[in-house]
Design a protein around this motif. Structure first.
Motif: not given
Length: 522
Positions: A139-144
Motif C-alpha cells: 500500500t505504501v509503495r503504491a502511494d505516490e
C-alpha cells in the motif's frame, strides 16, 4: 540437551598439543607449495555462497580436531534444540526461533521436517503478521504521495533494516527515499527532518516495548515537528513496529505490527522490523530475502559438519581466538552497497558472544568474541590495510565479493575484483625486503566469501550464514549467545544522571562523573 564447554573436552587438549607442535609455525605458502589440491580441499559451498577457506592457518589434522571439538561440545544437539523451539536462552527462559520467521507456511499435504508440531500454531501466527505487514508495504509503495520513509529505531531495530535497504538499493522502487534515525543526538534527526515535508513522509517507530529511551525521544520529536509543520493525520503518517499496541495507540498510531519475545533485536529484521526493506523491495522481494535465509537455515540444520559452512566458520573463529590469540577480525566487503555490513556484523557477534561467563554463570578462562571492524574495499585499502599487511598484530580478514555487478560502467568491476583478489594474495604471500620498510611478512590468513550476485535471496543467505556462525562459536564456548545484559547497566545509570544535568545534584556520584557534570552545567 547436554552441552560441554570446549575447554572441558579431550579435543581441546589435543588441539593445544597440535598447535604447539605445528599450528603455531604453520605457513600458508609452504602448504600451497606442497599440496596442489589445497584450494579444492578447503573450499565450501552453501546456498548462494561459495567460501574459499584455503588461505586460513589450518591443515587436515587441525580441521579434524576442530570437528571433534564440535561433536564433543554437543553443537549438533544444541542446534537441534534451537530449531525445536527449546528455551536455549536460559537467562531469560526464552526460545530462540528467529529461523521460524523465514520458514515457509506449513502445507498439510507436505509436512516439513524443519518445523516441529508444537511450533505449527506459532508459524501460522508468523505468516498472519507477515502477510499483513507485506500488504501494508505494498500500500505504501503504491502511494505516490509518500516519497520519504523514516525508520526510527536503534540497535537491531536500525542496523539490520538499514544495512539491507542499502544493500538492495538496485531492487528498490524509484520515487521513495529511505532515512534511518537511531542516535539520540538531535543532530541526526534534525538533519533528516530539514529535508522532509510532513505531507509526504511516513515515520516508522521501531521499538518492541515502545519504551526504548532513544527511540521514543526521537519519535516524540518527530511527532512535534510533524504537527508544527502543519501535519494533521498521525494515523496515516506514523506506523509502529511494536508489541505494545496500547502505547502506540496513545501516541496516536493506529497501524501496528508486532513480533514475539523469542525474537532477539539483532535477529529481528526478518520480522516486522524489516518493514522498511519490504517497502523498498516489495512483498515478492522480501519473500525472496526470507527464502534465501531459509535455504541457509536448512543447510545449517541438515548438512554434515564436514560440509556445513556455518560450522566451519565458527570453528575457525574459535581456532583463531583461543589458540592463535587473534583478538579481532576485519570484514572487507568489496561492494559499496554492503558498506553497513561491518556495523551490522559488529552487533551480531559482539552483542551475542561478548560474554565473560558461561551459560551456568561460571567465569570463562579463555577469550570469547573478537572485535569486528571494517570498511568496504577499496576504501579500506587506503585506510587500515597498512596495518593488516605490516602491523605487529595478525588480523584475520573476511573478504566478501560479488561476481556480477548491477551497473554497466566499463572496467570498474574487473578492477574491483582484481583488488580483492590481490589483497587476499598479498596478505598470504608477502614480500621480502632486507631494509625492512618494504617487508611484508605474509602468512596472514583470510577467508573469501563469493556471491554470484547481490540479490534479496543471496543477501538473506549471507546474513543467515553469519547468524549461524555466531551460534556455533558461542555454543563451543558454552555461553548464552542470545541475551545482552551488558547493554543494560549504562541505560540504568543514564536514567539517574539525566535529571542531575538539570538539578546539578552530584550526591553519591564518583569524583570523575561529578566533575564532568559540573563542567557540562557551567
Amino acid at each position: 540437551m547436554n552441552r560441554t564447554r570446549c575447554d572441558r573436552t579431550p579435543a581441546w587438549g589435543e588441539l593445544q598439543t597440535s598447535f604447539n607442535t605445528s599450528g603455531r609455525a604453520f605457513d600458508l605458502r609452504t602448504a600451497f607449495a606442497t599440496d596442489a589440491g589445497r584450494f579444492a580441499a578447503f573450499s565450501q559451498s552453501a546456498p548462494y555462497v561459495f567460501a574459499d577457506l584455503s588461505k586460513n592457518l589450518i591443515d587436515s589434522t587441525t580441521q579434524q580436531l576442530l570437528l571433534d571439538l564440535a561433536r564433543q561440545t554437543g553443537v549438533e544437539q544444541h542446534r537441534d534444540a534451537m530449531f525445536a523451539g527449546e528455551r536455549i536462552n536460559s537467562t531469560e527462559q526464552r526460545a530462540v526461533m528467529h529461523c521460524l520467521l523465514r520458514t515457509p507456511p506449513a502445507d498439510p499435504a507436505m509436512p516439513t521436517q524443519s518445523v516441529h508440531r508444537h511450533m505449527a500454531e506459532t508459524l501460522h501466527e508468523v505468516h498472519i503478521t507477515l502477510d499483513a505487514m507485506l500488504a501494508y508495504a505494498q500500500t505504501v509503495r503504491a502511494d505516490e504521495a509518500i516519497t520519504d520513509v523514516v525508520n526510527i529505531g536503534i540497535g537491531g531495530s536500525d542496523l539490520g533494516p538499514q544495512m539491507a535497504v542499502l544493500a538492495l538499493d538496485e531492487f528498490a522502487q524509484p520515487g521513495k527515499r529511505f532515512h534511518f534515525v537511531s542516535n539520540v543526538d538531535g543532530h541526526e534527526l534534525a538533519a533528516v527532518l530539514k529535508r522532509l515535508k510532513p505531507e509526504s513522509t511516513l515515520f516508522l517507530i521501531a521499538s518492541k516495548t515502545f519504551t526504548t529511551i532513544e527511540t521514543m525521544t526521537n519519535a516524540l520529536s518527530a511527532k512535534r515537528w510533524f504537527e508544527a509543520q502543519g501535519g494533521t493525520d498521525i494515523g496515516r503518517h506514523f506506523a509502529a513496529l511494536t508489541t505494545n499496541v496500547a502505547a502506540a495507540n496513545a501516541f496516536g498510531i493506529s497501524t501496528t505490527f508486532g513480533f514475539w519475545d523469542w525474537v532477539g533485536g539483532r535477529y529481528s529484521m526478518w520480522s516486522a522490523i524489516g518493514l522498511p526493506l519490504a517497502i523498498a523491495i516489495g512483498a515478492d522481494g522480501f519473500r525472496e530475502f526470507l527464502a534465501g535465509a531459509h535455504e541457509m537455515d536448512e543447510h545449517f540444520r541438515t548438512a554434515p559438519l564436514e560440509q556445513n559452512l556455518p560450522v566451519q566458520l565458527g570453528l575457525l573463529d574459535v581456532w583463531y581466538r583461543n589458540f592463535h590469540g587473534f583478538s579481532s577480525r576485519s570484514i572487507a566487503p568489496y561492494h559499496s552497497a554492503l558498506r553497513r555490513l561491518p556495523a551490522y556484523l559488529q552487533q551480531l557477534e559482539m552483542e551475542s558472544n561478548g560474554k565473560q561467563v558461561d551459560a551456568s554463570g561460571d567465569a570463562l578462562p579463555f577469550g570469547t568474541s573478537p572485535v569486528l571492524w571494517g570498511e568496504p574495499g577499496t576504501n579500506g585499502q587506503h585506510a587500515y590495510f597498512q596495518m593488516l599487511h605490516q602491523g605487529t598484530d595478525v588480523v584475520p580478514v573476511e573478504f566478501v565479493a560479488i561476481k556480477k555487478p548491477k551497473h554497466s560502467l566499463a572496467g570498474h568491476h574487473d578492477l574491483l575484483l582484481a583488488n580483492v583478489l590481490a589483497q587476499a594474495q598479498a596478505l598470504m604471500v608477502g614480500k621480502s625486503d632486507t631494509g625492512g620498510h618494504k617487508n611484508f611478512p605474509g602468512n596472514r590468513p583470510s577467508t573469501f566469501l563469493l556471491l554470484d550476485e547481490l540479490t534479496p535471496a543471496s543477501l538473506g543467505a549471507l546474513i543467515a550464514l553469519q547468524e549461524h556462525r555466531v551460534f556455533v562459536s558461542g555454543s563451543l564456548w558454552g555461553i548464552n549467545s542470545f541475551d545482552q545484559w551488558g547493554v543494560e547497566l549504562g541505560k540504568v545509570l543514564a536514567k539517574d544522571i539525566a535529571p542531575r544535568l538539570a538539578s546539578g545534584d552530584a550526591a553519591g556520584l564518583d569524583g570523575s562523573t561529578a566533575g564532568l557534570l559540573a563542567l557540562l552545567r557551567a
